[in-house]
Scaffold this motif. Structure first.
Motif, PDB file in Angstrom:
ATOM      1  N   SER A  97      81.110  45.235  98.004  1.00 42.46           N
ATOM      2  CA  SER A  97      82.381  44.867  98.627  1.00 42.46           C
ATOM      3  C   SER A  97      83.330  44.342  97.566  1.00 42.46           C
ATOM      4  O   SER A  97      82.900  43.877  96.498  1.00 42.46           O
ATOM      5  CB  SER A  97      82.180  43.803  99.716  1.00 42.46           C
ATOM      6  N   LEU A  98      84.610  44.401  97.851  1.00 41.82           N
ATOM      7  CA  LEU A  98      85.607  43.871  96.919  1.00 41.82           C
ATOM      8  C   LEU A  98      85.502  42.360  96.805  1.00 41.82           C
ATOM      9  O   LEU A  98      85.757  41.783  95.739  1.00 41.82           O
ATOM     10  CB  LEU A  98      87.010  44.245  97.390  1.00 41.82           C
ATOM     11  N   GLU A  99      85.096  41.717  97.897  1.00 39.88           N
ATOM     12  CA  GLU A  99      84.982  40.260  97.902  1.00 39.88           C
ATOM     13  C   GLU A  99      83.933  39.768  96.919  1.00 39.88           C
ATOM     14  O   GLU A  99      84.011  38.636  96.417  1.00 39.88           O
ATOM     15  CB  GLU A  99      84.643  39.764  99.309  1.00 39.88           C
ATOM     16  N   ASP A 100      82.936  40.606  96.621  1.00 36.98           N
ATOM     17  CA  ASP A 100      81.873  40.206  95.697  1.00 36.98           C
ATOM     18  C   ASP A 100      82.299  40.286  94.233  1.00 36.98           C
ATOM     19  O   ASP A 100      81.619  39.751  93.357  1.00 36.98           O
ATOM     20  CB  ASP A 100      80.634  41.089  95.906  1.00 36.98           C
ATOM     21  N   VAL A 101      83.387  40.970  93.965  1.00 35.28           N
ATOM     22  CA  VAL A 101      83.862  41.107  92.584  1.00 35.28           C
ATOM     23  C   VAL A 101      84.398  39.758  92.098  1.00 35.28           C
ATOM     24  O   VAL A 101      85.275  39.180  92.742  1.00 35.28           O
ATOM     25  CB  VAL A 101      84.971  42.176  92.480  1.00 35.28           C
ATOM     26  N   PRO A 102      83.865  39.231  91.004  1.00 37.73           N
ATOM     27  CA  PRO A 102      84.344  37.933  90.496  1.00 37.73           C
ATOM     28  C   PRO A 102      85.849  37.941  90.239  1.00 37.73           C
ATOM     29  O   PRO A 102      86.401  38.926  89.743  1.00 37.73           O
ATOM     30  CB  PRO A 102      83.566  37.750  89.180  1.00 37.73           C
ATOM     31  N   ALA A 103      86.495  36.857  90.570  1.00 40.84           N
ATOM     32  CA  ALA A 103      87.961  36.780  90.452  1.00 40.84           C
ATOM     33  C   ALA A 103      88.442  36.966  89.024  1.00 40.84           C
ATOM     34  O   ALA A 103      89.545  37.466  88.795  1.00 40.84           O
ATOM     35  CB  ALA A 103      88.437  35.439  91.000  1.00 40.84           C
ATOM     36  N   ASN A 104      87.631  36.552  88.050  1.00 41.51           N
ATOM     37  CA  ASN A 104      88.041  36.642  86.644  1.00 41.51           C
ATOM     38  C   ASN A 104      87.499  37.882  85.948  1.00 41.51           C
ATOM     39  O   ASN A 104      87.572  37.991  84.713  1.00 41.51           O
ATOM     40  CB  ASN A 104      87.598  35.388  85.891  1.00 41.51           C
ATOM     41  N   ALA A 105      86.960  38.825  86.709  1.00 37.73           N
ATOM     42  CA  ALA A 105      86.335  40.011  86.113  1.00 37.73           C
ATOM     43  C   ALA A 105      87.371  40.888  85.422  1.00 37.73           C
ATOM     44  O   ALA A 105      88.456  41.120  85.948  1.00 37.73           O
ATOM     45  CB  ALA A 105      85.612  40.816  87.183  1.00 37.73           C
ATOM     46  N   GLN A 106      87.031  41.367  84.225  1.00 42.27           N
ATOM     47  CA  GLN A 106      87.855  42.356  83.543  1.00 42.27           C
ATOM     48  C   GLN A 106      87.243  43.744  83.640  1.00 42.27           C
ATOM     49  O   GLN A 106      87.921  44.737  83.391  1.00 42.27           O
ATOM     50  CB  GLN A 106      88.025  41.965  82.069  1.00 42.27           C
ATOM     51  N   ARG A 107      85.941  43.784  83.994  1.00 41.08           N
ATOM     52  CA  ARG A 107      85.222  45.036  84.210  1.00 41.08           C
ATOM     53  C   ARG A 107      84.391  44.871  85.471  1.00 41.08           C
ATOM     54  O   ARG A 107      83.670  43.885  85.619  1.00 41.08           O
ATOM     55  CB  ARG A 107      84.310  45.351  83.018  1.00 41.08           C
ATOM     56  N   LYS A 149      93.415  43.833  92.767  1.00 40.05           N
ATOM     57  CA  LYS A 149      92.318  43.368  91.917  1.00 40.05           C
ATOM     58  C   LYS A 149      92.263  44.159  90.616  1.00 40.05           C
ATOM     59  O   LYS A 149      92.028  43.608  89.537  1.00 40.05           O
ATOM     60  CB  LYS A 149      90.987  43.493  92.662  1.00 40.05           C
ATOM     61  N   ALA A 150      92.461  45.475  90.731  1.00 40.99           N
ATOM     62  CA  ALA A 150      92.399  46.332  89.553  1.00 40.99           C
ATOM     63  C   ALA A 150      93.490  45.982  88.548  1.00 40.99           C
ATOM     64  O   ALA A 150      93.227  45.818  87.346  1.00 40.99           O
ATOM     65  CB  ALA A 150      92.503  47.798  89.959  1.00 40.99           C
ATOM     66  N   ILE A 151      94.719  45.861  89.012  1.00 32.50           N
ATOM     67  CA  ILE A 151      95.832  45.560  88.109  1.00 32.50           C
ATOM     68  C   ILE A 151      95.670  44.175  87.490  1.00 32.50           C
ATOM     69  O   ILE A 151      95.944  43.968  86.297  1.00 32.50           O
ATOM     70  CB  ILE A 151      97.177  45.689  88.845  1.00 32.50           C
ATOM     71  N   THR A 152      95.206  43.213  88.278  1.00 34.97           N
ATOM     72  CA  THR A 152      94.969  41.864  87.750  1.00 34.97           C
ATOM     73  C   THR A 152      93.957  41.896  86.614  1.00 34.97           C
ATOM     74  O   THR A 152      94.151  41.275  85.561  1.00 34.97           O
ATOM     75  CB  THR A 152      94.473  40.930  88.867  1.00 34.97           C
ATOM     76  N   ALA A 153      92.873  42.648  86.821  1.00 35.36           N
ATOM     77  CA  ALA A 153      91.821  42.733  85.804  1.00 35.36           C
ATOM     78  C   ALA A 153      92.299  43.472  84.558  1.00 35.36           C
ATOM     79  O   ALA A 153      92.117  43.007  83.424  1.00 35.36           O
ATOM     80  CB  ALA A 153      90.588  43.420  86.390  1.00 35.36           C
ATOM     81  N   LEU A 154      92.933  44.611  84.757  1.00 35.84           N
ATOM     82  CA  LEU A 154      93.348  45.447  83.626  1.00 35.84           C
ATOM     83  C   LEU A 154      94.469  44.802  82.818  1.00 35.84           C
ATOM     84  O   LEU A 154      94.566  45.012  81.600  1.00 35.84           O
ATOM     85  CB  LEU A 154      93.782  46.817  84.127  1.00 35.84           C
ATOM     86  N   SER A 155      95.308  44.027  83.469  1.00 29.65           N
ATOM     87  CA  SER A 155      96.458  43.410  82.800  1.00 29.65           C
ATOM     88  C   SER A 155      96.047  42.348  81.787  1.00 29.65           C
ATOM     89  O   SER A 155      96.885  41.907  80.982  1.00 29.65           O
ATOM     90  CB  SER A 155      97.400  42.787  83.840  1.00 29.65           C
ATOM     91  N   LYS A 156      94.800  41.950  81.801  1.00 27.57           N
ATOM     92  CA  LYS A 156      94.333  40.937  80.855  1.00 27.57           C
ATOM     93  C   LYS A 156      94.200  41.492  79.441  1.00 27.57           C
ATOM     94  O   LYS A 156      94.064  40.727  78.488  1.00 27.57           O
ATOM     95  CB  LYS A 156      93.007  40.356  81.341  1.00 27.57           C
TER      96      LYS A 156
END
Length: 378
Positions: free
Chosen positions: A196-206, A223-230
């Protein structure tokens, strides 16, 4: 005569380069479907956000050796710049006999090679043709297990960083048929597959999240844009939404919602550094032949369903529209915003969109014997 346009904004001003590219893919979202989605959602023509973009053109979708493409060949052309046979995923195979050919380097792989972050997000099976053309290479699109395992053995960089989609049961099942346990493979590479998307850690980059049947595409995109933008170097992201209209209500609703999501994306990314490129991999057998603003666009559909219950692949025929069940071969819309958008203009082959994205980044593709001729539409 080459048909690919090449535009320069000003002789004295160097075109801006893109830090990020977001490829927005409406699967089966041809122009007739776009037109109908505007009527369905807004009860008026040309009210979709993507219909307001100034930089746009018409993209030929023909694959190698045929007039009508499937998603595998259609998406491969967009992300590699080369035409291939239907059913082929980013490999140099141009005949239906499937003669051996090597892997074709994708825009996602170029991004990995340059140190950018990368991602694919879809509301259909994440091991199906459209998303996998970005990160995998196989001679037949049906090889879900073999396709998905390629995530853990990338050809460039550390491989696709964000993978969000559906199709969990089939993907895990197909890997099991190969004699492997997908969770064990993923954990060995320190890349757990979340359910699930909820299980993905908030600070995950991958992160990899493969759901069963439904995914919240706006939430996944955020979530994807937040992670990739790092990644300070930038990113490449492909977002797919299914727009097949063999179920008209679902198809038009999804396309209208995708357009709403695209508007939200455009309002959040930096327009000076992010190229947004919208297109479809192919069109679909959908035609408006009637209707008016004073009646719902899908008026008569429920009655048609009752009368045709049990009839497989029957042509949907209601007052406003006729809908079949096949892909079609006419050109599709390509529209762009941001750095490099001015190159999207006129008629061109779908392979040209690869050049648009590469040029936006300021990269040059590795030449092959066929790439020059194909990008010119020959």
């Amino acid at each position: 005569l080459a048909v690919c346009p090449s535009f320069v904004a000003s002789a004295a001003k160097k075109p801006k380069r893109a830090k990020n590219v977001i490829l927005l893919l409406a699967d089966a979202g041809g122009i007739p479907t776009l037109s109908a989605a505007s009527l369905y959602a807004h009860n008026a023509p040309q009210k979709l956000f993507v219909q307001s973009w100034q930089d746009m053109g018409l993209s030929d979708t023909t694959p190698a050796g045929r007039w009508v493409t499937d998603s595998a060949a259609g998406m491969t052309a967009i992300v590699t710049g080369q035409k291939v046979a239907n059913g082929v995923i980013s490999m140099d195979i141009t005949s239906r006999e499937g003669k051996a050919g090597g892997p074709l380097k994708t825009i996602l792989e170029y991004a990995e090679e340059h140190g950018l972050s990368t991602g694919v997000v879809s509301n259909v099976a994440i091991a199906d043709a459209t998303p996998v053309a970005c990160y995998a290479h196989v001679d037949r699109r049906q090889k879900f297990g073999e396709i998905f395992l390629q995530i853990f053995n990338p050809r460039f960089g550390d491989g696709v960083d964000i993978v969000f989609g559906v199709g969990r049961e089939r993907i895990f099942g197909d890997v099991k048929k190969m004699g492997k346990d997908l969770d064990e493979v993923a954990n060995a590479h320190r890349r757990p597959i979340y359910s699930s998307l909820e299980d993905v850690p908030a600070n995950a980059q991958r992160a990899i999240a493969v759901l069963d049947k439904d995914i919240d595409l706006p939430a996944a995109t955020k979530k994807a844009i937040t992670a990739l933008s790092k990644n300070r170097k930038g990113y490449f992201l492909m977002i797919e939404s299914d727009a097949h209209t063999d179920n008209p209500e679902r198809g038009l609703s999804r396309l209208a919602n995708f357009d709403k999501l695209i508007r939200e994306i455009a309002s959040t990314v930096n327009p000076e550094e992010t190229l947004l490129l919208f297109t479809a991999d192919h069109s679909f057998e959908f035609r408006l032949h009637g209707g008016s603003p004073d009646k719902p666009l899908l008026d008569g559909l429920e009655e048609w369903k009752k009368e045709n219950s049990g009839k497989k692949n029957a042509m949907i025929d209601i007052p406003a529209m006729r809908v079949g069940h096949s892909h079609t071969g006419e050109e599709v819309l390509a529209a762009a915003m941001g750095p490099g958008a001015e190159r999207v203009h006129g008629f061109f082959p779908n392979t040209y969109l690869f050049e648009v994205m590469m040029s936006a980044y300021g990269w040059k593709a590795e030449k092959t014997e066929k790439s020059s001729a194909q990008s010119s539409g020959n």
